[in-house]
Design a protein around this motif. Structure first.
Motif, short mmCIF file in Angstrom:
data_model
loop_
_atom_site.label_atom_id
_atom_site.label_comp_id
_atom_site.label_asym_id
_atom_site.label_seq_id
_atom_site.Cartn_x
_atom_site.Cartn_y
_atom_site.Cartn_z
N HIS A 47 51.58 15.62 17.02
CA HIS A 47 50.45 16.47 17.42
C HIS A 47 50.51 17.82 16.70
CE1 HIS A 47 47.37 18.26 19.86
NE2 HIS A 47 47.34 17.25 20.71
N ALA A 73 45.16 10.55 12.45
CA ALA A 73 46.27 11.49 12.58
C ALA A 73 47.18 11.46 11.37
CB ALA A 73 47.07 11.19 13.85
N GLN A 112 42.79 11.91 17.55
CA GLN A 112 43.16 11.46 16.20
C GLN A 112 43.90 10.12 16.19
OE1 GLN A 112 44.41 14.17 13.02
NE2 GLN A 112 44.65 15.69 14.63
N GLN A 113 44.69 9.84 17.22
CA GLN A 113 45.47 8.60 17.21
C GLN A 113 44.68 7.39 17.70
OE1 GLN A 113 49.45 10.56 18.69
NE2 GLN A 113 49.89 8.47 18.11
#
Length: 592
Positions: free
Chosen positions: A163, A378, A441-442
């Motif tokens: 993150h 990500a 993002q993931q």
């Protein structure tokens, strides 16, 4: 400092991991506090963080870059400055010094820091740093991860930093170093599923397909293990770490002794039935190229802010989405694919309550080729290399060469395609359909062709909900209260996950690389949202109105949530871990 982008031999020293860990740590801290200011000397920006109320003792951070969303590139060493002395200190010393500052414990989420909470926090932050260091030391493909292009599995197991805005982005409690190498994606782990048999009296599950959950699970089971499954028992796949964890519980041991649960064993790694399951970037979602389904199960491990255990209300959301999805307009579904989660299974206690640690669900495997150019967002944006060296930036450079255009033009082409093929369907689902997918993002897997986005495979139906607009369009639909999203929730969560966490990570990576002025990208983003607002007048435009006019957007307080030891997934009122940030979409902040 080594230039990782130019050295195929990965650095193994602590300094590189310190830099990456410190960047995520201070990104979060600076976003969530106002006890700092910025100074410029000879073109360099230094952030000064006050460590005392009198501001006579400070921490100095030199920045190479700071994006509109607050994503920074930090240059080590960190400097500790007093009236008498200015000295370089380690990342760990900086964390300790910050915890001694009086204003940190004044935060409403934290209160007075006791020694236990302080020690836990420091150990977690440094443990996350050590995880990054171990991943860097164990990889022989760092240059490839930065330069690309990557296939699906490479990207899933290439997220080494975690993150962008978190004090401990790669925390992996309770894995030790040996377990991390066996079970975590950054070590390119691959292992066998463990299969259990659950007696009819204990089995709990549901399916939105013609076949029940137990039948769908059974179809996934290797033949050699299926032969061992007692008649009437349900086949349950499980992450091997979770299987061992559960067998250590006294109540589970009693059920095994009573024959109500059967541990059938691991899948074979040799022979015709041989399959390997690979942890993706989320750790608990497992991918096997030869299988029709991915398996997502509970993992009783604390990763970032939450204990990664599925909840019974969460697994039901996938079944509802599976039923609703065919009704979504064809032009949304043309580019936007939802990895459906139509079945779940677990077991229940004597009182009928589901044991959430046992839950597993099936997720559609839309990526049969592990080398397919489908890359989790990500990994595309992670700041693994030196400034300007991200997988995304290097892909845009290749796009410029392919299309014989300038790098600035290529960056705008890439971003406009992202807005059209990734962002637009997410917003239209809310505005037109009333379906909310909180895509961080993931959860966004970007499908690429000729180095540009052509579509998205979205995963994680747990992070979903429906608005009143959906209920008005489907008056007979039964939706549980936990799956409903109010306008206040929509305005809070969607901008954070989809705009700040995901879209602004793209603008940050491209702007930092010097490919294009980030403000020009945000101006394109605003223009795209304005066009959507005009085109979607028949829907509920509350979200678009908020994005385009609100002076602030809410963002999650990851730093103080983690410092306070809050389990985000079980909060009664998640709103208390959100705070305001200036809206970058307003014209006065986005004009180049």
């Amino acid at each position: 400092m080594q230039d990782l982008s130019r050295h195929p031999t990965p650095p193994t020293d602590t300094e590189w991991a310190d830099r990456l860990a410190a960047t995520s740590f201070f990104n979060a801290l600076l976003r969530e506090t106002d006890h700092w200011w910025s100074e410029r000397h000879d073109g360099d920006e230094t952030v000064v963080i006050a460590l005392t109320k009198t501001r006579d003792v400070c921490l100095h951070l030199r920045l190479q870059h700071r994006s509109l969303s607050g994503r920074c590139r930090i240059v080590l060493p960190l400097m500790h400055v007093t009236p008498e002395v200015r000295q370089a200190i380690s990342f760990e010393q900086a964390v300790e010094a910050l915890l001694d500052s009086p204003w940190l414990s004044e935060h409403p989420l934290v209160g007075m820091l006791d020694d236990a909470r302080r020690d836990t926090f420091v150990k977690s932050v440094m443990g996350s740093r050590d995880t990054i260091a171990a991943a860097l030391a164990g990889r022989d493909d760092l240059d490839h991860l930065i330069r690309g292009p990557l296939g699906f599995l490479e990207a899933e197991q290439g997220l080494l930093v975690g993150h962008d805005f978190h004090p401990a982005p790669k925390s992996q409690a309770p894995f030790d170093q040996t377990q991390a190498k066996i079970y975590t994606p950054e070590h390119r782990a691959g292992f066998s599923l463990v299969w259990w048999g659950v007696s009819p009296a204990r089995a709990a599950g549901d399916s939105s397909r013609e076949l029940p959950a137990a039948a769908l699970m059974h179809d996934l089971m290797p033949e050699a293990l299926a032969e061992q499954l007692p008649v009437g028992y349900s086949a349950l796949p499980m992450h091997p770490w979770q299987a061992r964890f559960l067998q250590e519980r006294d109540d589970i041991a009693a059920l095994i002794d009573a024959g109500e649960l059967r541990v059938l064993g691991e899948e074979a790694i040799d022979g015709d039935d041989a399959r390997r399951w690979y942890p993706t970037s989320s750790h608990r979602s497992l991918y096997c190229p030869q299988a029709d389904w991915m398996v997502k199960g509970s993992l009783s491990a604390r990763l970032t802010n939450s204990l990664r255990v599925l909840h019974d209300d969460e697994v039901m959301r996938g079944l509802r989405l599976d039923r609703w999805w065919p009704q979504v307009s064809d032009d949304i579904r043309a580019y936007f694919h939802l990895m459906q989660e139509p079945a779940w299974l677990g077991w229940k206690h004597d009182d009928g309550e589901i044991d959430e640690a046992s839950l597993a669900l099936l997720r559609e495997n839309r990526v049969a080729d592990a080398g397919a150019p489908s890359v989790v967002l990500a990994t595309l944006t992670q700041p693994l290399g030196e400034m300007g060296q991200t997988l995304l930036a290097n892909g845009v450079r290749r796009l410029a060469e392919l299309d014989r255009i300038s790098e600035r033009e290529a960056a705008l082409v890439w971003f406009d395609a992202f807005c059209e093929r990734v962002l637009s369907p997410l917003i239209r689902l809310v505005v037109e359909e009333g379906i909310v997918l909180l895509a961080h993002q993931q959860n966004i897997v970007v499908r690429l062709e000729r180095e540009r986005p052509v579509g998205v495979d979205y995963r994680d139906c747990q992070g979903s909900g429906v608005t009143d607009h959906f209920l008005a369009r489907h008056p007979g639909e039964i939706v549980s209260r936990d799956h409903r999203i109010t306008m206040a929730m929509l305005k809070r969560y969607f901008p954070y996950y989809v705009i700040v966490n995901s879209t602004l990570a793209v603008t940050a990576a491209l702007g930092e690389a010097g490919l294009v002025d980030e403000r020009e990208l945000v101006a394109h983003l605003r223009a795209h949202l304005e066009t959507l607002s005009e085109q979607c007048r028949d829907g509920d435009t509350t979200l678009l109105d908020h994005l385009l006019s609100s002076p602030v957007l809410e963002v999650k307080s990851n730093f103080f949530c983690y410092l306070a030891g809050i389990n985000e997934s079980t909060l009664d009122d998640p709103a208390k871990i959100y705070l305001d940030m200036p809206n970058p979409l307003l014209s006065d902040t986005s004009t180049p």
